[in-house]
Design a protein around this motif. Structure first.
Motif, PDB file in Angstrom:
ATOM      1  N   VAL A 159      19.669   2.678   4.531  1.00 50.51           N
ATOM      2  CA  VAL A 159      20.496   2.736   5.259  1.00 50.51           C
ATOM      3  C   VAL A 159      21.788   2.083   4.838  1.00 50.51           C
ATOM      4  CG1 VAL A 159      19.823   0.826   6.788  1.00 50.51           C
ATOM      5  CG2 VAL A 159      21.044   2.637   7.786  1.00 50.51           C
ATOM      6  N   ASP A 160      22.900   2.331   5.243  1.00 50.59           N
ATOM      7  CA  ASP A 160      24.296   1.815   4.884  1.00 50.59           C
ATOM      8  C   ASP A 160      24.315   0.808   6.375  1.00 50.59           C
ATOM      9  OD1 ASP A 160      26.808   0.770   4.956  1.00 50.59           O
ATOM     10  OD2 ASP A 160      27.779   2.934   4.949  1.00 50.59           O
ATOM     11  N   ALA A 161      24.271  -0.446   5.829  1.00 53.67           N
ATOM     12  CA  ALA A 161      24.023  -1.581   6.911  1.00 53.67           C
ATOM     13  C   ALA A 161      25.566  -1.668   7.591  1.00 53.67           C
ATOM     14  CB  ALA A 161      23.705  -3.010   6.385  1.00 53.67           C
ATOM     15  N   ASP A 162      26.495  -1.212   6.999  1.00 47.75           N
ATOM     16  CA  ASP A 162      27.742  -0.954   7.753  1.00 47.75           C
ATOM     17  C   ASP A 162      28.399   0.206   8.442  1.00 47.75           C
ATOM     18  OD1 ASP A 162      28.367  -3.571   6.693  1.00 47.75           O
ATOM     19  OD2 ASP A 162      29.113  -2.934   4.843  1.00 47.75           O
ATOM     20  N   SER A 163      27.499   0.870   8.559  1.00 47.90           N
ATOM     21  CA  SER A 163      27.643   2.405   9.048  1.00 47.90           C
ATOM     22  C   SER A 163      28.074   2.195  10.572  1.00 47.90           C
ATOM     23  CB  SER A 163      26.339   3.067   9.087  1.00 47.90           C
ATOM     24  OG  SER A 163      26.534   4.537   9.938  1.00 47.90           O
ATOM     25  N   PRO A 164      28.967   2.838  11.014  1.00 43.09           N
ATOM     26  CA  PRO A 164      29.538   2.848  12.312  1.00 43.09           C
ATOM     27  C   PRO A 164      28.638   3.507  13.355  1.00 43.09           C
ATOM     28  CG  PRO A 164      31.026   4.283  11.272  1.00 43.09           C
ATOM     29  CD  PRO A 164      29.994   3.771  10.237  1.00 43.09           C
ATOM     30  N   THR A 165      27.737   4.192  12.794  1.00 39.40           N
ATOM     31  CA  THR A 165      26.757   5.012  13.668  1.00 39.40           C
ATOM     32  C   THR A 165      25.764   4.316  14.441  1.00 39.40           C
ATOM     33  OG1 THR A 165      25.243   5.561  12.052  1.00 39.40           O
ATOM     34  CG2 THR A 165      26.986   6.901  12.078  1.00 39.40           C
ATOM     35  N   GLY A 166      25.439   3.048  14.093  1.00 37.86           N
ATOM     36  CA  GLY A 166      24.614   2.081  14.831  1.00 37.86           C
ATOM     37  C   GLY A 166      23.058   2.640  14.192  1.00 37.86           C
ATOM     38  N   ALA A 167      22.993   3.096  12.902  1.00 37.15           N
ATOM     39  CA  ALA A 167      21.708   3.674  12.462  1.00 37.15           C
ATOM     40  C   ALA A 167      20.858   2.416  12.253  1.00 37.15           C
ATOM     41  CB  ALA A 167      21.781   4.362  11.244  1.00 37.15           C
ATOM     42  N   LEU A 168      21.440   1.417  11.580  1.00 36.19           N
ATOM     43  CA  LEU A 168      20.491  -0.153  11.483  1.00 36.19           C
ATOM     44  C   LEU A 168      19.884  -0.483  12.724  1.00 36.19           C
ATOM     45  CD1 LEU A 168      19.503  -2.096   9.659  1.00 36.19           C
ATOM     46  CD2 LEU A 168      21.707  -3.459  10.105  1.00 36.19           C
ATOM     47  N   GLY A 169      20.649  -0.339  13.858  1.00 34.54           N
ATOM     48  CA  GLY A 169      20.092  -0.923  15.132  1.00 34.54           C
ATOM     49  C   GLY A 169      18.837   0.068  15.548  1.00 34.54           C
ATOM     50  N   LEU A 170      19.194   1.365  15.382  1.00 34.56           N
ATOM     51  CA  LEU A 170      18.239   2.550  15.589  1.00 34.56           C
ATOM     52  C   LEU A 170      16.637   2.176  14.799  1.00 34.56           C
ATOM     53  CD1 LEU A 170      16.999   5.116  16.898  1.00 34.56           C
ATOM     54  CD2 LEU A 170      18.068   6.194  14.861  1.00 34.56           C
ATOM     55  N   TYR A 171      17.150   1.935  13.540  1.00 32.52           N
ATOM     56  CA  TYR A 171      15.913   1.673  12.646  1.00 32.52           C
ATOM     57  C   TYR A 171      15.145   0.542  13.349  1.00 32.52           C
ATOM     58  CZ  TYR A 171      17.943   5.479  10.093  1.00 32.52           C
ATOM     59  OH  TYR A 171      18.691   6.377   9.587  1.00 32.52           O
ATOM     60  N   GLN A 172      15.700  -0.486  13.576  1.00 30.65           N
ATOM     61  CA  GLN A 172      15.263  -1.790  13.806  1.00 30.65           C
ATOM     62  C   GLN A 172      14.366  -1.550  15.142  1.00 30.65           C
ATOM     63  OE1 GLN A 172      18.664  -4.287  13.467  1.00 30.65           O
ATOM     64  NE2 GLN A 172      17.549  -5.309  11.398  1.00 30.65           N
TER      65      GLN A 172
ATOM     66  N   GLY B 129       0.992  -1.194   0.042  1.00 30.97           N
ATOM     67  CA  GLY B 129       0.035   0.210   0.026  1.00 30.97           C
ATOM     68  C   GLY B 129       0.831   1.377  -0.103  1.00 30.97           C
ATOM     69  N   PRO B 130       0.199   2.403   0.067  1.00 35.22           N
ATOM     70  CA  PRO B 130       0.894   3.589   0.103  1.00 35.22           C
ATOM     71  C   PRO B 130       1.891   3.681   1.277  1.00 35.22           C
ATOM     72  CG  PRO B 130      -1.279   4.023  -0.033  1.00 35.22           C
ATOM     73  CD  PRO B 130      -1.119   2.851   0.147  1.00 35.22           C
ATOM     74  N   PHE B 131       3.033   4.400   0.968  1.00 32.76           N
ATOM     75  CA  PHE B 131       4.167   4.505   2.092  1.00 32.76           C
ATOM     76  C   PHE B 131       4.690   5.810   2.032  1.00 32.76           C
ATOM     77  CE2 PHE B 131       6.011   2.671  -1.756  1.00 32.76           C
ATOM     78  CZ  PHE B 131       7.391   3.231  -1.782  1.00 32.76           C
ATOM     79  N   GLY B 132       5.262   6.241   3.019  1.00 33.95           N
ATOM     80  CA  GLY B 132       6.248   7.224   3.240  1.00 33.95           C
ATOM     81  C   GLY B 132       7.579   7.048   3.092  1.00 33.95           C
ATOM     82  N   TYR B 133       8.508   7.729   2.263  1.00 31.77           N
ATOM     83  CA  TYR B 133       9.914   7.190   2.135  1.00 31.77           C
ATOM     84  C   TYR B 133      10.553   8.411   2.758  1.00 31.77           C
ATOM     85  CZ  TYR B 133      14.272   6.226  -0.020  1.00 31.77           C
ATOM     86  OH  TYR B 133      15.557   6.016  -0.363  1.00 31.77           O
ATOM     87  N   ILE B 134      11.304   7.997   3.680  1.00 32.33           N
ATOM     88  CA  ILE B 134      12.323   8.917   4.540  1.00 32.33           C
ATOM     89  C   ILE B 134      13.613   8.856   3.780  1.00 32.33           C
ATOM     90  CG2 ILE B 134      13.384   9.348   6.800  1.00 32.33           C
ATOM     91  CD1 ILE B 134      11.250   7.646   7.954  1.00 32.33           C
ATOM     92  N   THR B 135      14.070  10.078   3.248  1.00 33.11           N
ATOM     93  CA  THR B 135      15.133  10.356   2.273  1.00 33.11           C
ATOM     94  C   THR B 135      16.307  10.433   3.228  1.00 33.11           C
ATOM     95  OG1 THR B 135      14.839  12.684   2.152  1.00 33.11           O
ATOM     96  CG2 THR B 135      13.551  11.099   0.458  1.00 33.11           C
ATOM     97  N   ALA B 136      16.458  10.974   4.218  1.00 34.71           N
ATOM     98  CA  ALA B 136      17.639  11.415   4.885  1.00 34.71           C
ATOM     99  C   ALA B 136      17.383  11.466   6.468  1.00 34.71           C
ATOM    100  CB  ALA B 136      18.483  12.590   4.368  1.00 34.71           C
ATOM    101  N   LEU B 137      18.169  11.398   7.267  1.00 31.47           N
ATOM    102  CA  LEU B 137      18.308  11.446   8.677  1.00 31.47           C
ATOM    103  C   LEU B 137      19.558  11.604   9.276  1.00 31.47           C
ATOM    104  CD1 LEU B 137      16.656  11.761  11.315  1.00 31.47           C
ATOM    105  CD2 LEU B 137      16.795   9.120  11.713  1.00 31.47           C
TER     106      LEU B 137
END
Length: 77
Positions: A47-60, A4-12
């Motif tokens: 998301v860059d899954a290899d990012s050292p910022t922990g972004a993937l964990g935040l999103y999950q 269905g319709p979705f919002g796309y988050i381009t940058a954070l």
């Protein structure tokens, strides 16, 4: 494709000197509420899954799940 319709988050992003204060989590939670209020049932981001910022964990931790993976190739001169 995404149910269905979705919002796309381009940058954070959060400046390095402001990290660790929960700003990204707060901002993303605000955006997700706004998308829900707009009637969108899904949110998508990349998301860059290899990012050292922990972004993937935040999103999950906010309920995002990995659905696709891709590889980017770059040629440098």
């Amino acid at each position: 494709m995404r149910g269905g319709p979705f919002g796309y988050i381009t940058a954070l992003g959060v400046r390095l000197d402001a990290r660790g204060q929960g700003l990204a989590r707060t901002l993303l939670a605000h955006v997700l509420r706004a998308l829900r209020e707009a009637g969108l049932e899904h949110a998508v981001l990349d998301v860059d899954a290899d990012s050292p910022t922990g972004a993937l964990g935040l999103y999950q931790s906010l309920g995002f799940t990995v659905t696709d993976r891709s590889i980017s190739l770059v040629k440098r001169s």
